[in-house]
Design an enzyme around this catalytic site. Structure first.
Site, PDB file in Angstrom:
ATOM      1  N   THR A  18     -20.042 110.480   3.091  1.00  0.00           N
ATOM      2  CA  THR A  18     -19.408 111.686   3.294  1.00  0.00           C
ATOM      3  C   THR A  18     -17.928 111.667   2.432  1.00  0.00           C
ATOM      4  OG1 THR A  18     -18.932 110.451   5.420  1.00  0.00           O
ATOM      5  CG2 THR A  18     -19.516 112.735   5.639  1.00  0.00           C
ATOM      6  N   ARG A  22     -17.859 104.711  -2.317  1.00  0.00           N
ATOM      7  CA  ARG A  22     -16.776 103.873  -1.681  1.00  0.00           C
ATOM      8  C   ARG A  22     -17.250 102.309  -1.685  1.00  0.00           C
ATOM      9  NH1 ARG A  22     -13.117 105.753   3.243  1.00  0.00           N
ATOM     10  NH2 ARG A  22     -12.893 107.624   1.959  1.00  0.00           N
ATOM     11  N   SER A 113      -9.290 106.108   0.539  1.00  0.00           N
ATOM     12  CA  SER A 113      -8.315 106.458   1.703  1.00  0.00           C
ATOM     13  C   SER A 113      -7.644 105.425   2.518  1.00  0.00           C
ATOM     14  CB  SER A 113      -9.436 106.952   2.957  1.00  0.00           C
ATOM     15  OG  SER A 113      -8.791 107.885   3.961  1.00  0.00           O
ATOM     16  N   HIS A 114      -7.886 105.291   3.587  1.00  0.00           N
ATOM     17  CA  HIS A 114      -6.960 104.073   4.491  1.00  0.00           C
ATOM     18  C   HIS A 114      -7.438 102.731   4.300  1.00  0.00           C
ATOM     19  CE1 HIS A 114     -10.297 105.821   6.613  1.00  0.00           C
ATOM     20  NE2 HIS A 114     -10.466 104.762   7.286  1.00  0.00           N
ATOM     21  N   LYS A 126     -14.580 110.558  -5.568  1.00  0.00           N
ATOM     22  CA  LYS A 126     -15.467 111.616  -5.018  1.00  0.00           C
ATOM     23  C   LYS A 126     -15.208 112.884  -5.841  1.00  0.00           C
ATOM     24  CE  LYS A 126     -12.330 113.459  -1.420  1.00  0.00           C
ATOM     25  NZ  LYS A 126     -12.455 114.109  -0.199  1.00  0.00           N
ATOM     26  N   ASP A 277      -1.883 108.277   5.481  1.00  0.00           N
ATOM     27  CA  ASP A 277      -2.763 107.329   4.765  1.00  0.00           C
ATOM     28  C   ASP A 277      -2.727 107.121   3.533  1.00  0.00           C
ATOM     29  OD1 ASP A 277      -4.265 109.430   4.386  1.00  0.00           O
ATOM     30  OD2 ASP A 277      -5.895 108.325   4.804  1.00  0.00           O
ATOM     31  N   ASP A 279      -4.372 108.006   0.716  1.00  0.00           N
ATOM     32  CA  ASP A 279      -4.548 109.241   0.020  1.00  0.00           C
ATOM     33  C   ASP A 279      -3.817 110.541   0.547  1.00  0.00           C
ATOM     34  OD1 ASP A 279      -6.425 109.183   1.749  1.00  0.00           O
ATOM     35  OD2 ASP A 279      -7.791 110.671   0.875  1.00  0.00           O
ATOM     36  N   ASP A 281      -4.345 112.276   3.233  1.00  0.00           N
ATOM     37  CA  ASP A 281      -4.705 113.348   4.225  1.00  0.00           C
ATOM     38  C   ASP A 281      -5.030 113.141   5.783  1.00  0.00           C
ATOM     39  OD1 ASP A 281      -6.724 111.119   4.294  1.00  0.00           O
ATOM     40  OD2 ASP A 281      -8.455 112.279   3.574  1.00  0.00           O
ATOM     41  N   ARG A 282      -4.414 111.930   6.247  1.00  0.00           N
ATOM     42  CA  ARG A 282      -4.445 111.680   7.721  1.00  0.00           C
ATOM     43  C   ARG A 282      -2.967 111.803   8.219  1.00  0.00           C
ATOM     44  NH1 ARG A 282      -8.680 107.371  10.107  1.00  0.00           N
ATOM     45  NH2 ARG A 282     -10.478 108.164   8.840  1.00  0.00           N
ATOM     46  N   THR A 344     -18.990 115.227  13.192  1.00  0.00           N
ATOM     47  CA  THR A 344     -17.853 114.564  12.523  1.00  0.00           C
ATOM     48  C   THR A 344     -18.120 114.398  10.972  1.00  0.00           C
ATOM     49  OG1 THR A 344     -17.958 112.795  14.254  1.00  0.00           O
ATOM     50  CG2 THR A 344     -17.061 111.980  12.347  1.00  0.00           C
ATOM     51  N   GLU A 363      -9.728 116.357  13.614  1.00  0.00           N
ATOM     52  CA  GLU A 363     -10.557 115.478  14.127  1.00  0.00           C
ATOM     53  C   GLU A 363      -9.933 114.377  14.850  1.00  0.00           C
ATOM     54  OE1 GLU A 363     -14.045 114.130  11.744  1.00  0.00           O
ATOM     55  OE2 GLU A 363     -12.687 114.344  10.250  1.00  0.00           O
ATOM     56  N   GLU A 364     -10.300 113.585  15.935  1.00  0.00           N
ATOM     57  CA  GLU A 364      -9.767 112.793  16.479  1.00  0.00           C
ATOM     58  C   GLU A 364      -9.179 111.745  15.856  1.00  0.00           C
ATOM     59  OE1 GLU A 364     -11.195 109.746  17.029  1.00  0.00           O
ATOM     60  OE2 GLU A 364     -12.996 110.254  15.683  1.00  0.00           O
ATOM     61  N   SER A 365      -9.756 111.431  14.773  1.00  0.00           N
ATOM     62  CA  SER A 365      -9.532 110.108  13.722  1.00  0.00           C
ATOM     63  C   SER A 365      -8.158 110.532  12.963  1.00  0.00           C
ATOM     64  CB  SER A 365     -10.560 110.004  12.979  1.00  0.00           C
ATOM     65  OG  SER A 365     -11.008 110.974  12.167  1.00  0.00           O
ATOM     66  N   LYS A 376      -8.247 117.613   4.623  1.00  0.00           N
ATOM     67  CA  LYS A 376      -7.404 117.411   5.809  1.00  0.00           C
ATOM     68  C   LYS A 376      -6.097 117.186   5.112  1.00  0.00           C
ATOM     69  CE  LYS A 376      -9.333 112.916   6.756  1.00  0.00           C
ATOM     70  NZ  LYS A 376     -10.533 112.606   7.342  1.00  0.00           N
ATOM     71  N   ARG A 496     -18.638 103.736  18.376  1.00  0.00           N
ATOM     72  CA  ARG A 496     -17.752 104.689  18.673  1.00  0.00           C
ATOM     73  C   ARG A 496     -18.178 105.207  20.170  1.00  0.00           C
ATOM     74  NH1 ARG A 496     -14.503 103.869  14.386  1.00  0.00           N
ATOM     75  NH2 ARG A 496     -15.174 104.603  12.476  1.00  0.00           N
TER      76      ARG A 496
HETATM   77  C1  G1P Z   1     -14.420 108.165  10.255  1.00  0.00           C
HETATM   78  C2  G1P Z   1     -13.703 109.202  11.571  1.00  0.00           C
HETATM   79  C3  G1P Z   1     -14.227 110.712  11.104  1.00  0.00           C
HETATM   80  C4  G1P Z   1     -13.863 110.973   9.442  1.00  0.00           C
HETATM   81  C5  G1P Z   1     -14.376 109.808   8.496  1.00  0.00           C
HETATM   82  C6  G1P Z   1     -13.697 110.024   7.152  1.00  0.00           C
HETATM   83  O1  G1P Z   1     -15.947 108.625  10.389  1.00  0.00           O
HETATM   84  O2  G1P Z   1     -14.242 109.032  12.662  1.00  0.00           O
HETATM   85  O3  G1P Z   1     -13.500 111.537  11.941  1.00  0.00           O
HETATM   86  O4  G1P Z   1     -14.179 112.280   9.159  1.00  0.00           O
HETATM   87  O5  G1P Z   1     -14.031 108.658   8.932  1.00  0.00           O
HETATM   88  O6  G1P Z   1     -12.358 109.838   7.231  1.00  0.00           O
HETATM   89  P1  G1P Z   1     -16.817 107.562  11.188  1.00  0.00           P
HETATM   90  O7  G1P Z   1     -16.482 106.020  10.745  1.00  0.00           O
HETATM   91  O8  G1P Z   1     -16.578 107.651  12.505  1.00  0.00           O
HETATM   92  O9  G1P Z   1     -18.039 107.690  10.665  1.00  0.00           O
HETATM   93 ZN    ZN Z   2      -7.470 109.375   3.878  1.00  0.00          ZN
END
Ligand code: G1P
Ligand code: ZN
Length: 543
Positions: A18, A22, A113-114, A126, A277, A279, A281-282, A344, A363-365, A376, A496
């Protein structure tokens, strides 16, 4: 300068997830690894020949090496123009903004990302398409398919490009334009938000700390918050991007941004704290004495977005990922706009935004965003909060509490069980899936289960269906438990568990979250047999 066809052979496992491809840095450093993948992108996306390609990353270790190779492969594959952030930097949302602004064919974004950086850390790449968003599965599948048959890549033999100097140069037949990474993004933010009102807020003595975590948002936050909006120098900390993020984990949560959290919990701390984070986006949002959960933040921003000029006409709808709390749905209902529940992952929002069905999504994340880009956007969320604070002139705490009073509070928590044996995690999920049909009607403590399902989503725009996106147990009173396995973990499986209940009574809205959810946490364990299957008595991370 000559173009060379370099013979190569497929390397296993170059399947983009997604968030793109990576892996550990050392994997990316292995012979032909990045070259194969980048060539596969050019082979799978023929319109890049003669097109414009945006290139940039979060500045982590290997960013510069990757960009030099990408440019030489792009030049050899007939790209007309490459647009690159100075020093190779572009935050993910800024890359999305630049792609859209230029009408580029697409972009290659370098980031993990993070995840930690440095030579021992992670790297990623990506491909984003012309709407500025991550490539849809049809394209990532084609890229992956090509990596499995690739037998050569084309590369220009030439000296490296000077990424530090803004301006245009030629690389073979390709033009390379090095741009200020901040400028397009800053212009977009100035269109969306009332910068004058935010300047007045800072002039009134409002204080904030933004922790850039030695990652890519440093230059953006300094340019916008300090230089443009007049926040005092030093408001942005850890502002210089480092290849290893200063040895830290650039994940803006209460574990990795604990110093920021502790500061905001002090009486003499600043009024507002935020972080982003690796990059960019969070986002993490904390008011004085008040952490704002990402789910609540989405709901509060949806309720107040009209206070910012870019959203003054109102929002068209709100989309949230399924595990994100249902708080935003209540706002959408009150506003009379659409509420969408997607699987997600950010890619599911793209169609809703493109079709004008949703304006805000989250998203909750800790991902929040809008239709201004197709990623994001951490700093955008911070600026929208600042715009709301500048208009309302209330504290974050007051805004949050008023919101709960008006809409009710969704107590919400996520429990992560990490590095679980993959097979045992599967057994847990399959066991629960097999029992879903028997759950409705069951009394669990004070509640009755109304519905239980395996979440599937049909995209309302293109009709595509995504199945097995998480097991949901829905109670009659609106409480909910969701179980899913992470799709981004690298070691074993991460389970989760998302737990939520609705509390309309203002007198009951100030409990400690885990205590408020205690009976549901217990129920989750019994329903899925978490402790037996994972061998863990407690989650590893609670958010
Ligand atoms: C996690 C987050 C999800 C986010 C993704 C990419 O994915 O839960 O919301 O879109 O990272 O940043 P997960 O590890 O839960 O599949
Ligand atoms: Zn990120």
């Amino acid at each position: 300068m000559t173009v060379k066809d370099v013979p190569t052979q497929p390397i296993a496992g170059q399947k983009p997830g997604t968030s793109g491809l990576r892996k550990k840095v050392e994997v990316f450093q292995s012979p032909h690894y990045i070259e194969n993948f980048v060539q596969a992108v050019f082979d799978a996306v023929p319109e890049l020949r003669g097109g414009t390609l945006v290139v940039g990353g979060d500045g982590r270790f290997f960013n510069d090496v990757a960009i030099q190779r990408i440019l030489k492969i792009a030049a050899a594959n007939g790209v007309a123009k490459a647009v690159v952030g100075q020093n190779g930097l572009l935050s993910t949302p800024a890359a999305s903004a630049v792609i859209r602004d230029l009408g580029a064919t697409g972009g290659l974004i370098l980031s993990a990302s993070h995840n930690p950086g440095g030579p021992e850390g992670d790297f990623g790449i990506k491909y984003n398409i012309s709407n500025g968003g991550p490539a849809p599965e049809r394209i990532t599948d084609a890229i992956y398919a090509r990596t499995r048959t690739i037998d050569r890549y084309r590369m220009l033999s030439s000296p490296d490009v000077d990424l530090a100097r803004i301006g245009t140069l030629e690389l073979g037949d390709m033009a390379v334009e090095i741009i200020d990474p901040v400028s397009t993004y800053r212009t977009l933010m100035a269109e969306l938000f009332d910068f004058e009102a935010i300047r007045a807020l800072f002039r009134s003595g409002f204080t904030m700390r933004f922790d850039a975590m030695h990652a890519v948002t440093g230059p953006y936050a300094k340019a916008i918050l300090e230089d443009e909006l007049g926040a005092p120098a030093g408001t942005v900390v850890n502002a210089v991007p480092k290849p290893d993020f200063g040895g830290h984990h650039p994940d803006p949560n209460l574990v990795h941004a604990k110093d920021l959290f502790d500061l905001l919990m002090r009486e003499d701390g600043p009024d507002f704290g935020a972080a982003s984070d690796g990059d960019g986006d969070r986002n993490l949002i904390i008011g004085k004495g008040q952490f704002v959960t990402p789910s609540d933040s989405l709901a509060i921003l949806a309720a107040n977005a009209h206070l910012a000029p870019g959203y003054a006409a109102g929002i068209k709808g709100v989309a949230r990922s399924m595990p994100t709390s249902q708080a935003a749905d209540r706002v959408a209902e009150a506003l009379g706009v659409g509420a969408y529940e997607t699987p997600t992952g950010w890619k599911f929002f793209g169609n809703l935004l493109d079709a004008g069905m949703a304006t805000l999504c989250g998203e909750e994340s800790a991902g929040t965003g809008s239709d201004h880009v197709r990623e994001k956007d951490g700093l955008w969320a911070v600026l929208l909060w600042l715009n709301v604070l500048a208009v309302k002139r209330q504290s974050v705490r007051e805004i949050v509490h008023d919101h709960w009073q008006r809409f009710g509070r969704n107590y919400y928590s996520r429990h992560d069980y990490e590095e679980v044996d993959a097979e045992r995690a599967q057994t847990l999920m399959e066991g629960l899936r097999a029992r879903l049909a028997t759950l409705p009607g069951l009394e669990v403590g004070p509640r009755r289960i109304a519905k239980a399902d395996d979440f599937a989503y049909q995209d309302p725009v293109d009709g595509s269906v995504a199945e097995h996106q998480g097991l949901r147990v829905l109670f009659q009173d609106g409480a909910r438990i969701v179980f899913r396995l992470s799709g981004t973990g690298t070691v074993g499986a991460t389970l989760r568990v998302y737990i939520e209940r609705f509390e309309p009574d203002p007198a009951q809205q100030h409990l400690e979250t885990q205590a408020a959810l205690a009976d549901l946490i217990d129920a989750a364990n019994h329903l899925a047999g978490i402790h037996e299957h994972t061998g863990k008595a407690q989650p590893d991370v609670i958010t």
